[in-house]
Enzyme design. Structure first.
Site, PDB file in Angstrom:
ATOM      1  N   LYS A 125     -10.084  13.092   7.867  1.00  0.00           N
ATOM      2  CA  LYS A 125      -9.592  12.775   9.206  1.00  0.00           C
ATOM      3  C   LYS A 125      -9.544  14.041  10.060  1.00  0.00           C
ATOM      4  O   LYS A 125      -9.393  15.134   9.532  1.00  0.00           O
ATOM      5  CB  LYS A 125      -8.164  12.207   9.120  1.00  0.00           C
ATOM      6  CG  LYS A 125      -8.064  10.817   8.537  1.00  0.00           C
ATOM      7  CD  LYS A 125      -6.618  10.349   8.539  1.00  0.00           C
ATOM      8  CE  LYS A 125      -6.472   8.952   7.955  1.00  0.00           C
ATOM      9  NZ  LYS A 125      -7.126   7.907   8.754  1.00  0.00           N
TER      10      LYS A 125
ATOM     11  N   LYS B 113       0.859  -1.190   0.000  1.00  0.00           N
ATOM     12  CA  LYS B 113       0.000   0.000   0.000  1.00  0.00           C
ATOM     13  C   LYS B 113       0.889   1.231   0.000  1.00  0.00           C
ATOM     14  O   LYS B 113       1.683   1.438   0.911  1.00  0.00           O
ATOM     15  CB  LYS B 113      -0.903   0.009   1.236  1.00  0.00           C
ATOM     16  CG  LYS B 113      -1.651   1.323   1.463  1.00  0.00           C
ATOM     17  CD  LYS B 113      -2.546   1.304   2.706  1.00  0.00           C
ATOM     18  CE  LYS B 113      -3.145   2.690   2.984  1.00  0.00           C
ATOM     19  NZ  LYS B 113      -4.000   2.734   4.200  1.00  0.00           N
TER      20      LYS B 113
ATOM     21  N   ASP C 120      -2.549  10.298   3.418  1.00  0.00           N
ATOM     22  CA  ASP C 120      -3.950   9.906   3.617  1.00  0.00           C
ATOM     23  C   ASP C 120      -4.672  10.951   4.471  1.00  0.00           C
ATOM     24  O   ASP C 120      -4.612  10.916   5.689  1.00  0.00           O
ATOM     25  CB  ASP C 120      -4.001   8.523   4.298  1.00  0.00           C
ATOM     26  CG  ASP C 120      -5.435   8.047   4.522  1.00  0.00           C
ATOM     27  OD1 ASP C 120      -6.361   8.648   3.931  1.00  0.00           O
ATOM     28  OD2 ASP C 120      -5.609   7.064   5.267  1.00  0.00           O
TER      29      ASP C 120
ATOM     30  N   GLU D 180      -9.323   3.665   2.276  1.00  0.00           N
ATOM     31  CA  GLU D 180      -8.841   3.723   0.894  1.00  0.00           C
ATOM     32  C   GLU D 180      -7.766   2.683   0.590  1.00  0.00           C
ATOM     33  O   GLU D 180      -7.578   2.305  -0.562  1.00  0.00           O
ATOM     34  CB  GLU D 180      -8.304   5.132   0.601  1.00  0.00           C
ATOM     35  CG  GLU D 180      -6.842   5.388   1.011  1.00  0.00           C
ATOM     36  CD  GLU D 180      -6.599   5.294   2.519  1.00  0.00           C
ATOM     37  OE1 GLU D 180      -7.581   5.410   3.277  1.00  0.00           O
ATOM     38  OE2 GLU D 180      -5.437   5.084   2.927  1.00  0.00           O
TER      39      GLU D 180
ATOM     40  N   ASP E  45       1.709   6.460   5.390  1.00  0.00           N
ATOM     41  CA  ASP E  45       0.713   5.519   4.894  1.00  0.00           C
ATOM     42  C   ASP E  45       1.182   4.805   3.623  1.00  0.00           C
ATOM     43  O   ASP E  45       0.434   4.038   3.028  1.00  0.00           O
ATOM     44  CB  ASP E  45      -0.612   6.260   4.648  1.00  0.00           C
ATOM     45  CG  ASP E  45      -1.825   5.377   4.871  1.00  0.00           C
ATOM     46  OD1 ASP E  45      -1.683   4.320   5.513  1.00  0.00           O
ATOM     47  OD2 ASP E  45      -2.910   5.744   4.387  1.00  0.00           O
TER      48      ASP E  45
ATOM     49  N   ARG F  43      -7.585  -0.520   1.235  1.00  0.00           N
ATOM     50  CA  ARG F  43      -8.149  -1.748   0.656  1.00  0.00           C
ATOM     51  C   ARG F  43      -8.592  -1.527  -0.778  1.00  0.00           C
ATOM     52  O   ARG F  43      -8.546  -2.429  -1.605  1.00  0.00           O
ATOM     53  CB  ARG F  43      -9.283  -2.261   1.555  1.00  0.00           C
ATOM     54  CG  ARG F  43     -10.451  -1.333   1.706  1.00  0.00           C
ATOM     55  CD  ARG F  43     -11.280  -1.615   2.951  1.00  0.00           C
ATOM     56  NE  ARG F  43     -10.604  -1.169   4.181  1.00  0.00           N
ATOM     57  CZ  ARG F  43     -11.120  -1.294   5.397  1.00  0.00           C
ATOM     58  NH1 ARG F  43     -12.318  -1.865   5.567  1.00  0.00           N
ATOM     59  NH2 ARG F  43     -10.460  -0.872   6.448  1.00  0.00           N
TER      60      ARG F  43
HETATM   61  N1  BES Z   1      -4.099   4.776   6.880  1.00  0.00           N
HETATM   62  C1  BES Z   1      -5.201   4.517   7.726  1.00  0.00           C
HETATM   63  C2  BES Z   1      -4.864   3.558   8.875  1.00  0.00           C
HETATM   64  C3  BES Z   1      -3.836   4.021   9.860  1.00  0.00           C
HETATM   65  C4  BES Z   1      -4.225   4.580  11.061  1.00  0.00           C
HETATM   66  C5  BES Z   1      -2.502   3.842   9.622  1.00  0.00           C
HETATM   67  C6  BES Z   1      -3.282   4.977  11.988  1.00  0.00           C
HETATM   68  C7  BES Z   1      -1.551   4.233  10.541  1.00  0.00           C
HETATM   69  C8  BES Z   1      -1.937   4.792  11.732  1.00  0.00           C
HETATM   70  C9  BES Z   1      -6.326   3.905   6.916  1.00  0.00           C
HETATM   71  O1  BES Z   1      -6.412   4.307   5.600  1.00  0.00           O
HETATM   72  C10 BES Z   1      -7.600   4.311   7.570  1.00  0.00           C
HETATM   73  O2  BES Z   1      -7.886   5.475   7.576  1.00  0.00           O
HETATM   74  N2  BES Z   1      -8.335   3.348   8.097  1.00  0.00           N
HETATM   75  C11 BES Z   1      -9.571   3.627   8.740  1.00  0.00           C
HETATM   76  C12 BES Z   1     -10.559   2.566   8.292  1.00  0.00           C
HETATM   77  C13 BES Z   1     -11.972   2.859   8.672  1.00  0.00           C
HETATM   78  C14 BES Z   1     -12.459   4.112   7.961  1.00  0.00           C
HETATM   79  C15 BES Z   1     -12.833   1.683   8.296  1.00  0.00           C
HETATM   80  C16 BES Z   1      -9.325   3.561  10.234  1.00  0.00           C
HETATM   81  O3  BES Z   1      -8.487   2.799  10.691  1.00  0.00           O
HETATM   82  O4  BES Z   1      -9.958   4.341  10.943  1.00  0.00           O
HETATM   83 ZN    ZN Z   2      -4.682   4.909   4.746  1.00  0.00          ZN
HETATM   84 MN    MN Z   3      -7.480   6.090   5.382  1.00  0.00          MN
END
Ligand code: BES
Ligand code: ZN
Ligand code: MN
Length: 498
Positions: free
Chosen positions: A274, A262, A267, A346, A285, A348
């Site tokens: 966020k 990835k 992000d 995103e 990310d 996935r």
């Molecule tokens: N890049 C993030 C996950 C992440 C969080 C990586 C903290 C490193 C540190 C990912 O794209 C994300 O935002 N995931 C969401 C998924 C949710 C919306 C289903 C998450 O973890 O909140």
């Molecule tokens: Zn992400």
């Molecule tokens: Mn994300």
């Protein structure tokens, strides 16, 4: 920091490190230095609490009878327990302590340890790897940092009776460290410097290492039907790329192993934006992609006898007038449709097309993806182990073992029909989130599983491991860890080389 191997000799400057096994036992070099200093080391050993516990140190400054600055006593613990992992820690601890002391030149004497199964040449190669990994720093953007605030050690000499054998044993480890550093550099860079095109250029640069490289741009990806990946990219001014690397070190015609990363270079969450607090962390990310690039560099550098493919999905996730919306339905390369409930899920979406492309194009023996996929994995496992999800027990066992040996550990979590059902959508084949906060990391994994087409596969959720806020592992300084490179190099070395 330069690393050299030489025969054992007392240096005339800097710091020399010698091992002390538990209950205050010096090795051959330690005993010789003790004699030269009229017993200074024995006195130091009996004066304080230092007993030789694994990872502990004690420094004897300006010892009488020697020209050098200090003798560093490094604890080796119990000889029977000294394995690769502990030896690497010893190397990391030694350079850490030398840097803290401001030493410019360092030496480590590696003597045979009675009761230890590892031979000195191998010990030296592991200690040198740990030293090298621990010596990393990323301070190119500090224009005003004083020399005394930078790591001081310019060179390290690893001393033992068979320097040539150690040098030979270290060669592969040197390439591994190069790979880890490449990953750490990529992940450390901010997102205005490292974005899809600039990372793609780094991928292209691997051609110099003998890696076959190819880049797919937006047009090519559109022609292949990668609507899922392109949906994420459409809110960004930065053009997306799919980077493809092939290292053909194995027998011709042998099915390759495949690694997919990835590479979300930043992000923001997209329209499902966020919170601003901590958002700057989302520069890492792309750590999955970074690890794949570092791994390919390592495999090429040590001329691994394996056919390996690396695929990195490079996109930026931004909110914009053109960005995709929650509720949009996209069609992936596999033909399956996806309802995008949350534009922040995103990773996935980009991996879906990267995985499908990889299995369709390369018919690999297995696919392993690395992704900072979910915050939920940090809730589950913290920052000590990565999450492992897999449809293949043998691959899982091998990864778990490689994790223990490399020190980059993984913990297996479940997949399964009931979790899979949670991502069914009312309007499309699936949605990109599961049941709210429940089993968030599993939801990501079962989503990915729908794009592997039955190929043996493992997903490593490295969100908690890619960026270290602690520095209790002497081989991993704070910041970008390079997680995944050591794990997968170990996996390949142990099972997939001809
Ligand atoms: N890049 C993030 C996950 C992440 C969080 C990586 C903290 C490193 C540190 C990912 O794209 C994300 O935002 N995931 C969401 C998924 C949710 C919306 C289903 C998450 O973890 O909140
Ligand atoms: Zn992400
Ligand atoms: Mn994300």
């Amino acid at each position: 920091m330069k690393i050299e191997f030489s025969e054992i000799a007392t240096p005339s400057e800097g710091v020399i490190a010698v091992g002390v096994t538990e209950e205050r036992t010096l090795g051959a070099t330690g005993r010789a230095l003790d004699e030269q200093t009229g017993g200074a080391l024995t006195r130091a050993l009996s004066a304080g609490r230092f007993k030789g516990k694994q990872g502990s140190t004690s420094i004897v400054v300006a010892p009488h009878g020697l020209e050098l600055d200090a003798v560093l006593l490094v604890g080796l613990g119990q000889p029977g327990k000294l394995d690769g992992r502990q030896l690497r820690a010893v190397g990391g601890v030694a350079v850490g302590r030398m840097n803290a002391a401001g030493a410019k030149a360092g030496a480590i004497a590696v003597d045979a340890v009675e009761g230890c199964a590892v031979a000195p040449a191998e010990m030296a190669a592991e200690i040198a790897l740990g030293a090298r990994l621990g010596s990393y720093s990323f301070d190119k953007y500090h224009t005003k940092k004083k020399d005394e605030d930078r790591k001081s050690l310019g060179g390290l000499t690893v001393m033992l009776d068979e320097p040539a054998a150690a040098e030979q044993a270290f060669a592969a480890n040197a390439s591994l460290a190069e790979g880890v550093f490449a990953t750490r550099n990529l992940v450390s860079e901010p997102s205005n410097v490292m974005y899809p095109r600039t990372i793609a250029e780094d991928v292209e640069a691997l051609a110099a290492d003998g890696v076959e490289v190819e880049l797919l741009d937006r047009g090519r990806m559109a022609a292949l039907g990668m609507g899922s990946l392109l949906g994420v990219a459409q809110g960004s001014e930065n053009e997306p790329y799919l980077g493809i690397m092939r290292w053909n070190g194995g027998p011709e015609g042998q099915q390759p192993v495949a690694f997919i990363g990835k590479g979300v270079t930043f992000d923001t969450g997209g329209i499902s934006i966020k919170p601003s607090q901590g958002m700057e962390e989302m520069k890492y990310d792309m750590a999955g992609a970074g690890a794949v690039i570092g791994l390919m560099k390592c495999l090429a550098g040590r001329e691994a006898r394996v056919n390996a493919v690396g695929v990195v999905a490079l996109v930026e996730n931004m909110p914009d007038g053109k960005a995709q919306r929650p509720g949009d339905v996209v069609t992936s390369m596999s033909g399956q449709t996806i309802e995008v409930i949350n534009t922040d899920a995103e990773g996935r979406l980009v991996l879906a097309d990267a995985l499908w492309y990889t299995q369709a194009t390369f018919k690999p023996r297995f696919m392993i993806d690395l992704a900072t996929l979910t915050g939920a994995i940090i809730v589950s496992l913290g920052t000590y182990q990565a999450g492992l999800f897999s449809n293949d027990d043998e691959l899982s066992e091998r990864l778990i073992a490689a994790g223990r040996e490399s020190g980059e550990e993984v913990w297996r979590l479940p997949l399964g029909e009931r979790y899979d059902k949670d991502i069914d959508s009312a309007i499309a084949d699936m949605k990109n989130v599961g049941k709210g906060r429940e089993a968030g990391s599993v939801a990501g994994a079962v989503f990915l599983q729908r794009f592997v087409n039955g190929v043996p596969w493992a997903h490593l959720d490295i969100a908690g491991m890619a960026w270290m806020k602690r520095d209790d592992d002497p081989t991993v300084p704070k910041g970008a860890s390079g997680f995944g490179v050591r794990l997968l190099d170990r996996l390949v070395r142990a099972h997939y080389e001809a």
